[in-house]
Write a protein that holds these residues in place. Sequence first.
Motif, PDB file in Angstrom:
ATOM      1  N   TYR A 134       0.834  -1.203   0.000  1.00 31.59           N
ATOM      2  CA  TYR A 134       0.000   0.000   0.000  1.00 31.59           C
ATOM      3  C   TYR A 134       0.874   1.260   0.000  1.00 31.59           C
ATOM      4  N   LYS A 135       1.888   1.272   0.842  1.00 33.23           N
ATOM      5  CA  LYS A 135       2.755   2.445   0.949  1.00 33.23           C
ATOM      6  C   LYS A 135       3.540   2.673  -0.338  1.00 33.23           C
ATOM      7  N   ALA A 136       3.988   1.603  -0.983  1.00 36.51           N
ATOM      8  CA  ALA A 136       4.682   1.747  -2.257  1.00 36.51           C
ATOM      9  C   ALA A 136       3.737   2.273  -3.332  1.00 36.51           C
ATOM     10  N   ALA A 137       2.485   1.845  -3.297  1.00 40.56           N
ATOM     11  CA  ALA A 137       1.500   2.342  -4.265  1.00 40.56           C
ATOM     12  C   ALA A 137       1.229   3.825  -4.054  1.00 40.56           C
ATOM     13  N   VAL A 138       1.176   4.249  -2.800  1.00 43.34           N
ATOM     14  CA  VAL A 138       0.953   5.666  -2.508  1.00 43.34           C
ATOM     15  C   VAL A 138       2.142   6.493  -2.975  1.00 43.34           C
ATOM     16  N   ILE A 139       3.352   6.008  -2.745  1.00 44.12           N
ATOM     17  CA  ILE A 139       4.543   6.713  -3.226  1.00 44.12           C
ATOM     18  C   ILE A 139       4.525   6.810  -4.741  1.00 44.12           C
ATOM     19  N   GLY A 140       4.167   5.739  -5.403  1.00 46.76           N
ATOM     20  CA  GLY A 140       4.149   5.727  -6.859  1.00 46.76           C
ATOM     21  C   GLY A 140       3.111   6.642  -7.466  1.00 46.76           C
ATOM     22  N   THR A 141       1.968   6.791  -6.796  1.00 46.13           N
ATOM     23  CA  THR A 141       0.924   7.650  -7.357  1.00 46.13           C
ATOM     24  C   THR A 141       1.126   9.112  -6.991  1.00 46.13           C
ATOM     25  N   ARG A 142       1.603   9.389  -5.809  1.00 43.75           N
ATOM     26  CA  ARG A 142       1.791  10.788  -5.414  1.00 43.75           C
ATOM     27  C   ARG A 142       3.061  11.390  -5.988  1.00 43.75           C
ATOM     28  N   LEU A 143       4.097  10.619  -6.100  1.00 40.72           N
ATOM     29  CA  LEU A 143       5.375  11.122  -6.626  1.00 40.72           C
ATOM     30  C   LEU A 143       5.653  10.550  -8.009  1.00 40.72           C
ATOM     31  N   HIS A 144       4.633  10.479  -8.858  1.00 38.26           N
ATOM     32  CA  HIS A 144       4.787   9.806 -10.147  1.00 38.26           C
ATOM     33  C   HIS A 144       5.821  10.483 -11.036  1.00 38.26           C
ATOM     34  N   ILE A 145       5.976  11.788 -10.967  1.00 43.27           N
ATOM     35  CA  ILE A 145       6.973  12.462 -11.806  1.00 43.27           C
ATOM     36  C   ILE A 145       8.380  12.128 -11.311  1.00 43.27           C
ATOM     37  N   ALA A 146       8.591  12.162 -10.017  1.00 39.80           N
ATOM     38  CA  ALA A 146       9.912  11.838  -9.466  1.00 39.80           C
ATOM     39  C   ALA A 146      10.275  10.376  -9.712  1.00 39.80           C
ATOM     40  N   VAL A 147       9.302   9.489  -9.601  1.00 37.61           N
ATOM     41  CA  VAL A 147       9.554   8.068  -9.853  1.00 37.61           C
ATOM     42  C   VAL A 147       9.869   7.838 -11.326  1.00 37.61           C
ATOM     43  N   ALA A 148       9.158   8.511 -12.220  1.00 37.19           N
ATOM     44  CA  ALA A 148       9.413   8.360 -13.656  1.00 37.19           C
ATOM     45  C   ALA A 148      10.802   8.886 -14.023  1.00 37.19           C
ATOM     46  N   VAL A 149      11.180  10.018 -13.462  1.00 35.85           N
ATOM     47  CA  VAL A 149      12.522  10.568 -13.732  1.00 35.85           C
ATOM     48  C   VAL A 149      13.589   9.635 -13.171  1.00 35.85           C
ATOM     49  N   SER A 150      13.346   9.074 -12.003  1.00 39.11           N
ATOM     50  CA  SER A 150      14.302   8.122 -11.417  1.00 39.11           C
ATOM     51  C   SER A 150      14.437   6.868 -12.270  1.00 39.11           C
ATOM     52  N   CYS A 151      13.324   6.381 -12.820  1.00 40.93           N
ATOM     53  CA  CYS A 151      13.376   5.209 -13.701  1.00 40.93           C
ATOM     54  C   CYS A 151      14.172   5.504 -14.962  1.00 40.93           C
ATOM     55  N   LEU A 152      13.962   6.673 -15.543  1.00 34.37           N
ATOM     56  CA  LEU A 152      14.716   7.047 -16.736  1.00 34.37           C
ATOM     57  C   LEU A 152      16.202   7.211 -16.437  1.00 34.37           C
ATOM     58  N   ALA A 153      16.526   7.817 -15.307  1.00 33.65           N
ATOM     59  CA  ALA A 153      17.924   7.976 -14.924  1.00 33.65           C
ATOM     60  C   ALA A 153      18.583   6.623 -14.677  1.00 33.65           C
ATOM     61  N   MET A 154      17.879   5.721 -14.025  1.00 39.72           N
ATOM     62  CA  MET A 154      18.436   4.391 -13.770  1.00 39.72           C
ATOM     63  C   MET A 154      18.608   3.613 -15.066  1.00 39.72           C
ATOM     64  N   ALA A 155      17.656   3.736 -15.980  1.00 42.98           N
ATOM     65  CA  ALA A 155      17.787   3.060 -17.271  1.00 42.98           C
ATOM     66  C   ALA A 155      18.985   3.603 -18.038  1.00 42.98           C
ATOM     67  N   PHE A 156      19.179   4.915 -18.033  1.00 43.31           N
ATOM     68  CA  PHE A 156      20.346   5.516 -18.703  1.00 43.31           C
ATOM     69  C   PHE A 156      21.635   5.013 -18.078  1.00 43.31           C
ATOM     70  N   TYR A 157      21.672   4.945 -16.748  1.00 43.04           N
ATOM     71  CA  TYR A 157      22.864   4.468 -16.045  1.00 43.04           C
ATOM     72  C   TYR A 157      23.175   3.011 -16.408  1.00 43.04           C
ATOM     73  N   ILE A 158      22.158   2.171 -16.410  1.00 40.95           N
ATOM     74  CA  ILE A 158      22.383   0.753 -16.674  1.00 40.95           C
ATOM     75  C   ILE A 158      22.801   0.523 -18.126  1.00 40.95           C
ATOM     76  N   VAL A 159      22.152   1.222 -19.060  1.00 41.74           N
ATOM     77  CA  VAL A 159      22.432   0.978 -20.479  1.00 41.74           C
ATOM     78  C   VAL A 159      23.766   1.578 -20.904  1.00 41.74           C
ATOM     79  N   PHE A 160      24.073   2.789 -20.479  1.00 43.18           N
ATOM     80  CA  PHE A 160      25.234   3.483 -21.012  1.00 43.18           C
ATOM     81  C   PHE A 160      26.442   3.535 -20.080  1.00 43.18           C
ATOM     82  N   LEU A 161      26.264   3.527 -18.813  1.00 44.88           N
ATOM     83  CA  LEU A 161      27.384   3.715 -17.895  1.00 44.88           C
ATOM     84  C   LEU A 161      27.872   2.441 -17.222  1.00 44.88           C
ATOM     85  N   LYS A 162      27.022   1.470 -17.115  1.00 44.53           N
ATOM     86  CA  LYS A 162      27.432   0.247 -16.409  1.00 44.53           C
ATOM     87  C   LYS A 162      28.028  -0.760 -17.335  1.00 44.53           C
TER      88      LYS A 162
END
Length: 80
Positions: free
Chosen positions: A52-80
């Motif tokens: 429940y708490k993870a769902a609330v974080i995901g819905t309330r902070l959806h922009i921050a979570v989306a930016v974090s997902c994109l940053a992590m994807a960039f890190y994994i694909v290009f830097l790691k």
Amino acid sequence: MQCHFSLSIVYSFDGILVFGLLFICTCAYLKKVPRLNNWLLSEKKGVWGVFYKAAVIGTRLHIAVAVSCLAMAFYIVFLK
């Protein structure tokens, strides 16, 4: 064909971040499904409250979570 993915990613810091982001995104998605919302996200305390708490974080902070997902994807694909 040999797979280079191993279970050691669970013990790395970036593996924990990926797991956390995927967990938050999955719980936020499950909150939009009515049957799963009533079954999985009805408890707000205890062990099941983590979903429940993870769902609330995901819905309330959806922009921050989306930016974090994109940053992590960039890190994994290009830097790691």
